[in-house]
Design an enzyme around this catalytic site. Sequence first.
Site, PDB file in Angstrom:
ATOM      1  N   GLU A 108      59.890  52.318  17.965  1.00 39.89           N
ATOM      2  CA  GLU A 108      58.746  53.148  17.601  1.00 39.89           C
ATOM      3  C   GLU A 108      59.252  54.483  17.062  1.00 39.89           C
ATOM      4  O   GLU A 108      60.458  54.733  17.032  1.00 39.89           O
ATOM      5  CB  GLU A 108      57.820  53.351  18.809  1.00 39.89           C
ATOM      6  CG  GLU A 108      58.458  54.070  19.979  1.00 39.89           C
ATOM      7  CD  GLU A 108      57.619  54.025  21.253  1.00 39.89           C
ATOM      8  OE1 GLU A 108      56.820  53.091  21.434  1.00 39.89           O
ATOM      9  OE2 GLU A 108      57.776  54.935  22.079  1.00 39.89           O
ATOM     10  N   HIS A 130      53.759  57.994  24.501  1.00 38.78           N
ATOM     11  CA  HIS A 130      55.090  58.112  25.102  1.00 38.78           C
ATOM     12  C   HIS A 130      55.670  59.483  24.768  1.00 38.78           C
ATOM     13  O   HIS A 130      55.587  59.919  23.621  1.00 38.78           O
ATOM     14  CB  HIS A 130      56.045  57.055  24.535  1.00 38.78           C
ATOM     15  CG  HIS A 130      55.677  55.658  24.917  1.00 38.78           C
ATOM     16  ND1 HIS A 130      55.929  54.582  24.095  1.00 38.78           N
ATOM     17  CD2 HIS A 130      55.085  55.160  26.017  1.00 38.78           C
ATOM     18  CE1 HIS A 130      55.512  53.486  24.685  1.00 38.78           C
ATOM     19  NE2 HIS A 130      54.988  53.805  25.851  1.00 38.78           N
TER      20      HIS A 130
END
Lengths: 383, 289
Positions: free
Chosen positions: B209, B247
Amino acid sequence: MDLYEHQGKELLRGFGIETLPGVVAATPEEAKRAADTFGGTVAIKAQVLTGGRGKAGGIKVVKSPDEAEDAARQVLGMDIRGHTVRKLLVEAGAAIASEMYLSITVDREAKKPLILFSTEGGVDIEEVAATKPESIVRMHLDPLVGLLPYQTRQITFAAGLEGDAAKGVGRTLTNLYKGFEGLDASLVEINPLVLTEEGQVLALDAKVTVDNSSLYRHQDIAELRDVEAADPQEERAQEVGLQYVKLDGDVGILGNGAGLVMSTLDVVAQAGGDPANFCDVGGGADAEKISTALDIVTSNEKVKSVFFNIFGGITRGDEVARGLLSAIERTNIELPIVVRLDGTNAEEGRSILAENTPPNVKTEETMLGAAQRAVELAREGGR
Amino acid sequence: MAILVDENTRLLVQGITGREGGFHTRRMLASKTQVVAGVTPGKGGQEFEGVPVFNTIHDAVEETGANTSVIFVPAPFAADAIFESLDNGLETVCCITEGVPVHDMMRVANYPRLQNATLIGPNCPGMLSPGKSNVSIMPQDIFKPGRVGVVSRSGTLTYQIVNELTQRGIGQSTAVGIGGDPIIGTDFIEILKKFEDDPETECVVMIGEIGGNAEQRAAEYWQSEMETPVVAYIAGFTAPEGKTMGHAGAIVSGGESTAEAKSQALQKAGIRAATNPTEVAELVAEALK
């Protein structure tokens, strides 16, 4: 958490970093009074949580209190890259001999603090890296040992500094590392760090980013957060502990898990749509939490359809479906909501939804199919 | 075989009597993981679901021969828990806890004793070798024993992709969630190396990511050191700059940290990159032919 220049400077002064005297002003009159107190040349600086304010005209150097008032009138209310200027820092002038750059960041790859120093300051460090890379001195530190005196000397000598400048920069670096550690910062950047004609080393600007995960042990910093500057939806999400980021599009997005939600945004974009937000509702099937999340997402007036992407893991699909139904009942959302349910007990979950949903809720089996549907519904105008 | 966790894993749970620790210990026991000890300071001498609880890791290791620990303690105490595991010689330490301060993790990551151990996480779902051992908070029902290794920075995205693999009849050797924080114990490269050395793993799925450059480094590593095919997926093409996407480590801060840059690096190295989670399973099926 990013801090305003004036907040960052105040915190860094606590660690011995020297700055020019400055006063925060919210009105042209306050700016005038501050300029009058300092006398002579002052700088009027927009306080915004973004870079590039100088180029955008957010910094004005003026020679009198009246000019300060005029400049403040121009800068206050200005929009700088989507940020409205609501406060100014009025700072006393200084006779600058040279501009330098100093920062400490967290290097993710090396897993260590990284010091960057350059005698070329006042411009973006990326620009310096491209045009004069030899002027940048880099050094990684062992966080278990901290910054050692010899390392400070190594940096200042490598940069070619001598005499007062070397001593002043060395002292600033030592103090800045104390600040970096003491504030649990992920970035402390002073650009420019200036050497005055009197031989003083001063931080003319300060960019401080504090690690959000450490705020539990920095209550004083947590309280500095500018609630007024925050987006209303982002602010509400923060209050209830939801991860929400606002974007520009019209397809509202919710899901469980950060990676899955990011992926959902991408799939919606691939289907030709524009995501309106990122919203991670986390695990579990808490109806209260889901309804709050739905409410936040749909309170953004741009949203025309909603895509709720759920992967049933430990919380099974049937539980999630019941939680979702009860959440939808609590809100009075009329917008079309596309639900895609996958994972453990997904079939049971889907049949629960199929039997009980209000007409505005459509279920889809695949992520791609659901994205397509949500995009089409947004195009049709939603509400 | 598998990597990191298997039949020989003797697990110790740090924070076994807490809400999360207790809940997941029951699940790990149900999937036949050898949970040999729990640690909760002050509750030594008690039992939890038949597992003896100790005050310190020192006592737990001495009595039970635990070789792996999983950490469920709250973020302010997580770094201390990792140090305690490392100092007592545990080989594999997995920190599930989210929200561990970055400065705490920098100290842990530079601790010399870490060189003799593998730290997974923090902010991760753990490790699971289907049918062998479950040291995780992952939903075990979607897994199936097999030959595909999975390594990921994200939890639910891993579940989504594993589920698609399983539905196609493709099983997994081990799934490892390395965590979504800026500073984590183990990066993609170390896990790719373990999968390369595992004779049972015939293909690896790598799920990345935005944020950092771990995917680029992994791509270079694969190109120069690996035979095992890798299928990759990157999330966050639509993420705006400067915003944390759930995150703590998922943030675009220019240059290498964008999904675009990562995807280009993967393709340049010759790694097949899927554009959506469903395509991952399709590419894996092709790679296994």
